[in-house]
Design an enzyme around this catalytic site. Structure first.
Site, mmCIF file in Angstrom:
data_model
loop_
_atom_site.group_PDB
_atom_site.id
_atom_site.type_symbol
_atom_site.label_atom_id
_atom_site.label_comp_id
_atom_site.label_asym_id
_atom_site.label_seq_id
_atom_site.Cartn_x
_atom_site.Cartn_y
_atom_site.Cartn_z
ATOM 1 N N ASP A 55 -73.670 -27.677 9.453
ATOM 2 C CA ASP A 55 -73.467 -28.931 10.480
ATOM 3 C C ASP A 55 -72.769 -29.528 11.581
ATOM 4 O O ASP A 55 -71.350 -29.693 10.859
ATOM 5 C CB ASP A 55 -72.922 -29.658 9.394
ATOM 6 C CG ASP A 55 -72.433 -31.621 9.681
ATOM 7 O OD1 ASP A 55 -72.838 -31.823 10.731
ATOM 8 O OD2 ASP A 55 -72.666 -32.024 8.215
ATOM 9 N N GLU A 102 -71.823 -34.371 2.022
ATOM 10 C CA GLU A 102 -72.473 -33.884 2.839
ATOM 11 C C GLU A 102 -73.380 -33.385 2.852
ATOM 12 O O GLU A 102 -74.936 -33.052 2.208
ATOM 13 C CB GLU A 102 -71.456 -33.887 4.131
ATOM 14 C CG GLU A 102 -70.991 -35.864 4.633
ATOM 15 C CD GLU A 102 -70.222 -35.545 5.969
ATOM 16 O OE1 GLU A 102 -70.083 -35.094 6.298
ATOM 17 O OE2 GLU A 102 -69.390 -37.373 5.994
ATOM 18 N N LYS A 157 -62.893 -41.796 11.615
ATOM 19 C CA LYS A 157 -62.384 -41.655 9.849
ATOM 20 C C LYS A 157 -61.805 -40.183 9.345
ATOM 21 O O LYS A 157 -61.048 -39.622 8.292
ATOM 22 C CB LYS A 157 -64.155 -40.370 9.796
ATOM 23 C CG LYS A 157 -64.768 -39.953 8.490
ATOM 24 C CD LYS A 157 -66.041 -39.557 8.619
ATOM 25 C CE LYS A 157 -66.361 -38.504 7.322
ATOM 26 N NZ LYS A 157 -67.678 -38.090 7.660
ATOM 27 N N ASP A 186 -74.223 -42.222 5.324
ATOM 28 C CA ASP A 186 -74.128 -41.460 5.442
ATOM 29 C C ASP A 186 -72.555 -41.971 6.549
ATOM 30 O O ASP A 186 -73.264 -43.029 7.868
ATOM 31 C CB ASP A 186 -74.500 -40.646 6.814
ATOM 32 C CG ASP A 186 -74.085 -39.566 7.574
ATOM 33 O OD1 ASP A 186 -72.809 -39.529 6.928
ATOM 34 O OD2 ASP A 186 -74.258 -39.146 8.178
HETATM 35 P P1 ADP Z 1 -70.982 -37.068 12.563
HETATM 36 O O1 ADP Z 1 -71.824 -36.476 11.715
HETATM 37 O O2 ADP Z 1 -69.459 -36.755 13.402
HETATM 38 O O3 ADP Z 1 -71.263 -38.967 12.628
HETATM 39 P P2 ADP Z 1 -73.740 -36.338 14.550
HETATM 40 O O4 ADP Z 1 -74.578 -35.949 13.536
HETATM 41 O O5 ADP Z 1 -74.504 -38.376 14.825
HETATM 42 O O6 ADP Z 1 -71.866 -37.001 14.552
HETATM 43 O O7 ADP Z 1 -73.640 -35.925 15.801
HETATM 44 C C1 ADP Z 1 -73.155 -36.470 17.057
HETATM 45 C C2 ADP Z 1 -73.445 -35.775 18.025
HETATM 46 O O8 ADP Z 1 -73.980 -34.901 18.046
HETATM 47 C C3 ADP Z 1 -72.700 -35.747 19.747
HETATM 48 O O9 ADP Z 1 -71.975 -35.365 20.203
HETATM 49 C C4 ADP Z 1 -73.867 -35.961 20.455
HETATM 50 O O10 ADP Z 1 -73.956 -35.907 21.448
HETATM 51 C C5 ADP Z 1 -74.868 -35.018 19.600
HETATM 52 N N1 ADP Z 1 -76.266 -34.693 19.810
HETATM 53 C C6 ADP Z 1 -76.504 -35.788 19.492
HETATM 54 N N2 ADP Z 1 -78.210 -36.279 20.061
HETATM 55 C C7 ADP Z 1 -78.280 -34.967 20.244
HETATM 56 C C8 ADP Z 1 -79.311 -34.093 21.460
HETATM 57 N N3 ADP Z 1 -80.629 -34.441 21.348
HETATM 58 N N4 ADP Z 1 -78.941 -32.732 22.110
HETATM 59 C C9 ADP Z 1 -78.221 -32.407 21.454
HETATM 60 N N5 ADP Z 1 -76.469 -32.797 21.332
HETATM 61 C C10 ADP Z 1 -76.995 -34.378 20.257
HETATM 62 MG MG MG Z 2 -72.271 -35.786 10.070
#
Ligand code: ADP
Ligand code: MG
Length: 562
Positions: A167, A144, A67, A6
């Site tokens: 998502d 995704e 990205k 991912d």
């Molecule tokens: P992407 O798909 O863009 O790579 P992610 O799915 O990894 O991103 O999401 C990242 C976001 O999730 C960040 O903004 C982070 O602050 C938030 N995040 C991760 N864990 C938590 C949590 N436990 N509570 C609230 N927000 C969270």
């Molecule tokens: Mg993602």
């Protein structure tokens, strides 16, 4: 073995398939997630958490959220060198590959990589090339939401099941409606907001802090802001269990403190929740289905871990979402399942939607700043990103000064408010009769088709005179030889050696905390850092491990005190 990856905007993960199903591959620090952040220091590349720490201290050597520009020619400048988004992504992939090889104890040569459902062919190709630049063969790309649906076992459900994948990532929000129909998982609709994600919720906290502490945000240094953001992120995570959090940051020579309550945070998030509703509605109407037709709602992305979001989703759909798979991991696990199926020569058939314009197309304009003051260099979108193509849009623009006889149409692609930050695709000049400011107008029509051809047509309203121009897409296309050559060029850059990563991360954290603190605490950190550096120079592994633990405990303790 083929692994699943991912490659996220904010975080990336790798997974592999075992007899017990798909499993996440921990990275060199033992963590499941690797932040998609790259930082360059001479000939060394840092990726992930270390790069994220470096980004606060050395913003000019570091990059994140690249990205967004995958498949475009936009270049990022790091430490004086230029890289495209696919090259930066290749560094993230290289790091994931190395970590997987170390963990699995075998060379990894192939991967299935996930991309957003709305990525068009050019952006999917760029993702493949990023894989190749990292030394990975990428024969299969998976969307995704499809990957998430597979991880949830939705593929084994009965026929004609409809799923909604919700998502919320770090900087993007995507809603996809999938339907399982005769063994084909079809993406029926995608909608989203490319500028809405978990980071916006962090920003709410950041703004509350700035307001409460009466900091002049105009005067804030980039570094201070980075540190406030880091604290705001911690505060947001704390709201998972706590109802209030005390933030404390060093700004200039002062320490600023504020207590943020979850209630106040949630109230301030209401406008963000309203923005979530729109794409949800749009995807349902595009797929021509009602909320009640959805059989399953699946939550994906770190942002959906917020209690506020879960409550909101349940209210919006009048149904509890399925969260049985960790939202952080669903996409990577799905990609690993797809990788295993590829090895067994099976496939999940997927019908994807790629007929959207992946970027915004517009023109450069002058805007009025009041009191007859004008400012040039602004960007006016004409066809907005993610518009279904073919698309044709017309916007009217007017002259800005008396006696103006020429108008230059600067054709641009990109998402920035400022023309200079976007990609220039060409210029077209038209003449208008001399008149009072604003009295003459032109209609600009942009038409973007399936073959990525942009036609720009300008019509002078008063005279009816027309001008046309065709812009071919500036897609990057590379032959295998070119990829090979670029790979060689980039090979002088080496991923920072794994065995020193933990030490490096700890030093950076100490460096940041030194800057955050003053007085006694600062002296203590400095003393501990020097001590640690001294032991590192001694190269005695056992001693280093002990010293690492000591330093970590001290830093943790200082963090606690805060
Ligand atoms: P992407 O798909 O863009 O790579 P992610 O799915 O990894 O991103 O999401 C990242 C976001 O999730 C960040 O903004 C982070 O602050 C938030 N995040 C991760 N864990 C938590 C949590 N436990 N509570 C609230 N927000 C969270
Ligand atoms: Mg993602």
């Amino acid at each position: 073995m083929i692994i699943g990856i991912d490659l996220g905007t904010t975080n990336s993960l790798a997974a592999y398939f075992t007899d017990d199903g798909p499993k996440i591959i921990p990275n060199r620090l033992g963590k499941h997630m690797t932040p998609s952040v790259v930082s360059i220091d001479g000939e060394e590349i840092y990726v992930g958490e270390t790069a994220k720490e470096r980004q606060i201290l050395f913003p000019d050597c570091s990059a994140s959220v690249f990205k967004r520009d995958m498949g475009s020619q936009k270049t990022y400048h790091l430490d004086g060198r230029a890289f495209t988004a696919e090259e930066l992504s290749s560094f993230v992939l290289r790091s994931l590959k190395e970590d997987a090889e170390y963990f699995l104890g075998e060379p990894i040569e192939e991967a299935v990589i996930s991309v957003p459902a709305y990525f068009n062919e050019a952006r999917r190709k760029a993702t493949k090339r990023a894989g190749e630049l990292a030394g990975l063969k990428v024969e299969r790309i998976i969307s995704e939401p499809t990957a998430a649906a597979i991880a949830y076992g939705l593929y084994q459900k009965k026929q004609n099941t409809k799923f909604l994948v919700f998502d919320l990532g770090g900087g993007t929000f995507d809603v996809s409606i999938l339907e399982l129909f005769q063994n084909i998982l079809e993406v029926r609709a995608v909608a989203g907001d490319n500028y809405l994600g978990g980071e916006d919720f962090t920003k709410v906290i950041q703004e509350l802090f700035i307001k409460d502490t009466k900091i002049d945000s105009e005067q804030l240094e980039r570094k201070d802001l980075g540190m406030i953001r880091k604290q705001a992120e911690q505060c947001k995570l704390a709201f998972g269990t706590d109802s209030s959090y005390i933030m404390s940051c060093q700004v200039g020579n002062d320490i600023k403190r504020a207590s943020i309550t979850c209630g106040r945070f949630e109230k301030r998030c209401e406008p963000l929740l309203d923005r979530i509703k729109r794409p949800v509605k749009k995807s349902l109407s595009d797929a021509k289905i009602k909320v009640s037709d959805i059989d399953e709602i699946v939550l994906v992305g770190g942002g959906t871990k917020l209690r506020l979001i879960r409550k909101y989703v349940a209210k919006l759909f009048k149904k509890m979402p399925n969260t049985s798979v960790d939202p952080d991991e669903a996409v990577a696990l799905g990609a690993a399942i797809q990788a295993a199926m590829k090895e067994r020569k099976e496939a999940i058939k997927e019908v994807i939607l790629t007929d959207v314009c992946p970027f915004t197309l517009g023109t450069e304009v002058v805007i009025e700043r009041g009191d007859d003051k004008y400012e040039s260099g602004h960007f006016a979108p004409i066809i907005e990103r993610n518009t279904t193509i073919p698309a044709s849009r017309t916007e009217q623009f007017r002259t800005v000064y008396d006696g103006q006889t020429k108008l230059n149409i600067h054709i641009l692609q990109g998402e920035s408010r400022f023309a200079a930050n976007n990609i220039s695709l060409g210029n077209l000049e038209v003449e208008v009769p001399s008149n009072k400011a604003g009295a003459e107008a032109i209609d600009i029509t942009y038409t973007y088709d399936i073959n990525s051809l942009l036609e720009v047509e300008v019509k002078v309203v008063s005279t009816g005179e027309m001008k046309r121009m065709i812009v071919k897409n500036q897609e990057v296309d590379m032959t295998d030889e070119e990829i090979e050559a670029r790979m060689k060029e980039l090979s002088y850059l080496k991923i920072h050696p794994k065995d020193q990563e933990e030490n490096q991360l700890l030093l950076l954290r100490g460096e940041r905390m030194y800057e955050e603190n003053t007085g006694e605490t600062r002296l203590r950190i400095e003393y501990e850092l020097r001590e640690f550096e001294r032991i590192l120079n001694g190269r005695d592994e056992a001693e280093i491990a002990d010293a690492r633990k000591t330093l970590k405990d001290v830093l943790d303790e200082i963090d606690e005190e805060w």
